[in-house]
Write a protein that holds these residues in place. Sequence first.
Motif, PDB file in Angstrom:
ATOM      1  N   THR A 145       0.839  -1.200   0.000  1.00 58.99           N
ATOM      2  CA  THR A 145       0.000   0.000   0.000  1.00 58.99           C
ATOM      3  C   THR A 145       0.868   1.242   0.000  1.00 58.99           C
ATOM      4  N   GLU A 146       0.286   2.357  -0.429  1.00 57.40           N
ATOM      5  CA  GLU A 146       1.028   3.608  -0.502  1.00 57.40           C
ATOM      6  C   GLU A 146       1.464   4.070   0.892  1.00 57.40           C
ATOM      7  N   ALA A 147       0.620   3.859   1.896  1.00 56.29           N
ATOM      8  CA  ALA A 147       0.962   4.281   3.253  1.00 56.29           C
ATOM      9  C   ALA A 147       2.183   3.518   3.777  1.00 56.29           C
ATOM     10  N   VAL A 148       2.209   2.221   3.547  1.00 56.94           N
ATOM     11  CA  VAL A 148       3.357   1.412   3.983  1.00 56.94           C
ATOM     12  C   VAL A 148       4.604   1.797   3.203  1.00 56.94           C
ATOM     13  N   ARG A 149       4.441   1.998   1.913  1.00 54.72           N
ATOM     14  CA  ARG A 149       5.600   2.370   1.087  1.00 54.72           C
ATOM     15  C   ARG A 149       6.232   3.665   1.594  1.00 54.72           C
ATOM     16  N   ARG A 150       5.392   4.661   1.930  1.00 54.30           N
ATOM     17  CA  ARG A 150       5.919   5.940   2.427  1.00 54.30           C
ATOM     18  C   ARG A 150       6.634   5.747   3.755  1.00 54.30           C
ATOM     19  N   LYS A 151       6.083   4.909   4.625  1.00 51.53           N
ATOM     20  CA  LYS A 151       6.691   4.662   5.937  1.00 51.53           C
ATOM     21  C   LYS A 151       8.067   3.997   5.781  1.00 51.53           C
ATOM     22  N   VAL A 152       8.147   3.016   4.914  1.00 49.11           N
ATOM     23  CA  VAL A 152       9.422   2.319   4.682  1.00 49.11           C
ATOM     24  C   VAL A 152      10.432   3.265   4.030  1.00 49.11           C
ATOM     25  N   GLN A 153       9.974   4.049   3.078  1.00 50.08           N
ATOM     26  CA  GLN A 153      10.889   4.965   2.398  1.00 50.08           C
ATOM     27  C   GLN A 153      11.443   6.006   3.367  1.00 50.08           C
ATOM     28  N   ALA A 154      10.616   6.450   4.307  1.00 49.99           N
ATOM     29  CA  ALA A 154      11.082   7.402   5.319  1.00 49.99           C
ATOM     30  C   ALA A 154      12.169   6.781   6.183  1.00 49.99           C
ATOM     31  N   ALA A 155      12.003   5.507   6.557  1.00 48.46           N
ATOM     32  CA  ALA A 155      13.022   4.814   7.355  1.00 48.46           C
ATOM     33  C   ALA A 155      14.316   4.652   6.555  1.00 48.46           C
ATOM     34  N   ILE A 156      14.193   4.349   5.278  1.00 48.49           N
ATOM     35  CA  ILE A 156      15.372   4.218   4.408  1.00 48.49           C
ATOM     36  C   ILE A 156      16.137   5.527   4.352  1.00 48.49           C
ATOM     37  N   ASP A 157      15.408   6.629   4.176  1.00 48.42           N
ATOM     38  CA  ASP A 157      16.047   7.942   4.084  1.00 48.42           C
ATOM     39  C   ASP A 157      16.698   8.324   5.407  1.00 48.42           C
ATOM     40  N   ASP A 158      16.013   8.066   6.545  1.00 43.43           N
ATOM     41  CA  ASP A 158      16.549   8.438   7.855  1.00 43.43           C
ATOM     42  C   ASP A 158      17.818   7.651   8.190  1.00 43.43           C
ATOM     43  N   LEU A 159      17.831   6.376   7.854  1.00 41.27           N
ATOM     44  CA  LEU A 159      18.968   5.511   8.206  1.00 41.27           C
ATOM     45  C   LEU A 159      20.087   5.541   7.159  1.00 41.27           C
ATOM     46  N   GLY A 160      19.782   6.077   5.973  1.00 39.56           N
ATOM     47  CA  GLY A 160      20.788   6.087   4.908  1.00 39.56           C
ATOM     48  C   GLY A 160      21.054   4.705   4.344  1.00 39.56           C
ATOM     49  N   TYR A 161      20.009   3.869   4.314  1.00 36.23           N
ATOM     50  CA  TYR A 161      20.179   2.504   3.810  1.00 36.23           C
ATOM     51  C   TYR A 161      20.456   2.512   2.308  1.00 36.23           C
ATOM     52  N   GLU A 162      21.434   1.686   1.878  1.00 34.23           N
ATOM     53  CA  GLU A 162      21.737   1.512   0.466  1.00 34.23           C
ATOM     54  C   GLU A 162      21.627   0.030   0.120  1.00 34.23           C
ATOM     55  N   MET A 163      20.889  -0.258  -0.950  1.00 37.55           N
ATOM     56  CA  MET A 163      20.685  -1.642  -1.346  1.00 37.55           C
ATOM     57  C   MET A 163      22.003  -2.272  -1.802  1.00 37.55           C
ATOM     58  N   ASP A 164      22.243  -3.513  -1.417  1.00 38.26           N
ATOM     59  CA  ASP A 164      23.413  -4.276  -1.853  1.00 38.26           C
ATOM     60  C   ASP A 164      23.107  -4.836  -3.235  1.00 38.26           C
ATOM     61  N   VAL A 165      23.607  -4.125  -4.272  1.00 41.98           N
ATOM     62  CA  VAL A 165      23.284  -4.496  -5.649  1.00 41.98           C
ATOM     63  C   VAL A 165      23.844  -5.864  -6.007  1.00 41.98           C
ATOM     64  N   VAL A 166      25.054  -6.169  -5.519  1.00 39.35           N
ATOM     65  CA  VAL A 166      25.668  -7.459  -5.831  1.00 39.35           C
ATOM     66  C   VAL A 166      24.839  -8.599  -5.256  1.00 39.35           C
ATOM     67  N   ALA A 167      24.443  -8.445  -3.978  1.00 40.05           N
ATOM     68  CA  ALA A 167      23.630  -9.492  -3.359  1.00 40.05           C
ATOM     69  C   ALA A 167      22.298  -9.632  -4.071  1.00 40.05           C
ATOM     70  N   GLN A 168      21.722  -8.513  -4.445  1.00 45.25           N
ATOM     71  CA  GLN A 168      20.441  -8.562  -5.139  1.00 45.25           C
ATOM     72  C   GLN A 168      20.576  -9.279  -6.479  1.00 45.25           C
ATOM     73  N   SER A 169      21.703  -9.039  -7.173  1.00 38.00           N
ATOM     74  CA  SER A 169      21.899  -9.680  -8.467  1.00 38.00           C
ATOM     75  C   SER A 169      22.050 -11.185  -8.326  1.00 38.00           C
ATOM     76  N   LEU A 170      22.708 -11.617  -7.242  1.00 29.40           N
ATOM     77  CA  LEU A 170      22.872 -13.053  -7.020  1.00 29.40           C
ATOM     78  C   LEU A 170      21.533 -13.720  -6.743  1.00 29.40           C
ATOM     79  N   ARG A 171      20.629 -12.978  -6.074  1.00 29.43           N
ATOM     80  CA  ARG A 171      19.314 -13.543  -5.770  1.00 29.43           C
ATOM     81  C   ARG A 171      18.385 -13.486  -6.971  1.00 29.43           C
ATOM     82  N   GLY A 172      18.424 -12.362  -7.673  1.00 35.83           N
ATOM     83  CA  GLY A 172      17.450 -12.167  -8.742  1.00 35.83           C
ATOM     84  C   GLY A 172      17.966 -12.409 -10.140  1.00 35.83           C
ATOM     85  N   GLY A 173      19.277 -12.665 -10.301  1.00 34.05           N
ATOM     86  CA  GLY A 173      19.818 -12.954 -11.612  1.00 34.05           C
ATOM     87  C   GLY A 173      19.993 -11.735 -12.487  1.00 34.05           C
ATOM     88  N   THR A 174      19.976 -10.541 -11.915  1.00 30.67           N
ATOM     89  CA  THR A 174      20.174  -9.316 -12.689  1.00 30.67           C
ATOM     90  C   THR A 174      21.104  -8.382 -11.925  1.00 30.67           C
TER      91      THR A 174
END
Length: 347
Positions: A37-66
């Motif tokens: 939902t949009e409300a949950v997405r906004r809440k998660v995005q706010a936490a990402i911005d506050d904590l400075g989280y960066e996605m591990d692209v290499v790990a994601q590629s190993l899981r998703g094949g891209t």
Amino acid sequence: MSTQAKPRQVKLRDVAQAAGVAVGTVSRVLNANPTVTEAVRRKVQAAIDDLGYEMDVVAQSLRGGTTKMVACAIRDFDIPQFATYIKEAERIFRENGYTLLLSSTTNQPDVEMALLRAFERRRVDGIMMTISDEGHAGVARALAEAGVPVLLIDRDHIGTLDRVTVDHFGGAKVATQHLLGLGHRRIAMLVGDLKAFPSRSRVEGFRAACAAAGVAIDPGLLRERVLDQEDAFRETMALLSLPDAPTAFFVAAMDTLGGSLRALRALGREVGRDVALVAGSDSDLAELYSPGVTAIRWNLAEMGRHAATMLLERMRGEAPATSRALKLPTTLVIRQSCQAVTPGNRD
């Protein structure tokens, strides 16, 4: 001796805890899952911005094949016209979450094959590139074995691959007709390597225009493998030293106009008065030189946009099973560099 502690990397669970949701929910937000939902997405995005989280692209590629990386290999970084193409292609990829890796082939088949192997090791999701020799068996085999979608930039010989080309035949034919219409019959043509589509097409267009006008081509005025400005300087000097020198030059090879202009200046020949001149690709130099140089133009930004879009569609499985070919039109930009033949400069 004191050492500064390395900052702890923010984990997915940290974001989940801060947002008050499950780890799986954070993952679905990061992957743009439509069930969130949009409300949950906004809440998660706010936490990402506050904590400075960066996605591990290499790990994601190993899981998703891209890897969300696309490779682009072009002939030479020194050719300014390529910058417009690359800038637009990179914008399309970036807006779709991809990073563009850029390499130079140096116009050598061995380098092209090595790059294809390197791209495979880096697990790129797609490749766009030029190749120097469209009939090279090793390069054709490496392209077929690439394992990811490949789009050819202005190459047309390998019909099994998607490709975006330019109507160099039509452009060269119109440019030659322009010179013939002004009365020129001894037209010198400087062109690149005929193993590649653009040069082959330009020579075919040149020959077609001369044949239609009933004008015989002097083979000595057709100079091939003019690949850089030094080649253009040397060939222009040689042509102008002929007893029956050409009255017009069609400098068809990309980014070689400067070499011919330098030769004309060294010999005291004035463009638009002593000799007519047409450039095979428009540029700032052609426009700003005095007098302005008539040149063939095509939309390089549109070329980059189409190429990137076609490759994205192929990577996403949205393209048809058969290969696609898109050819962009050319126009002749008339400037002041082509004078009509007069008794003083007639062949």
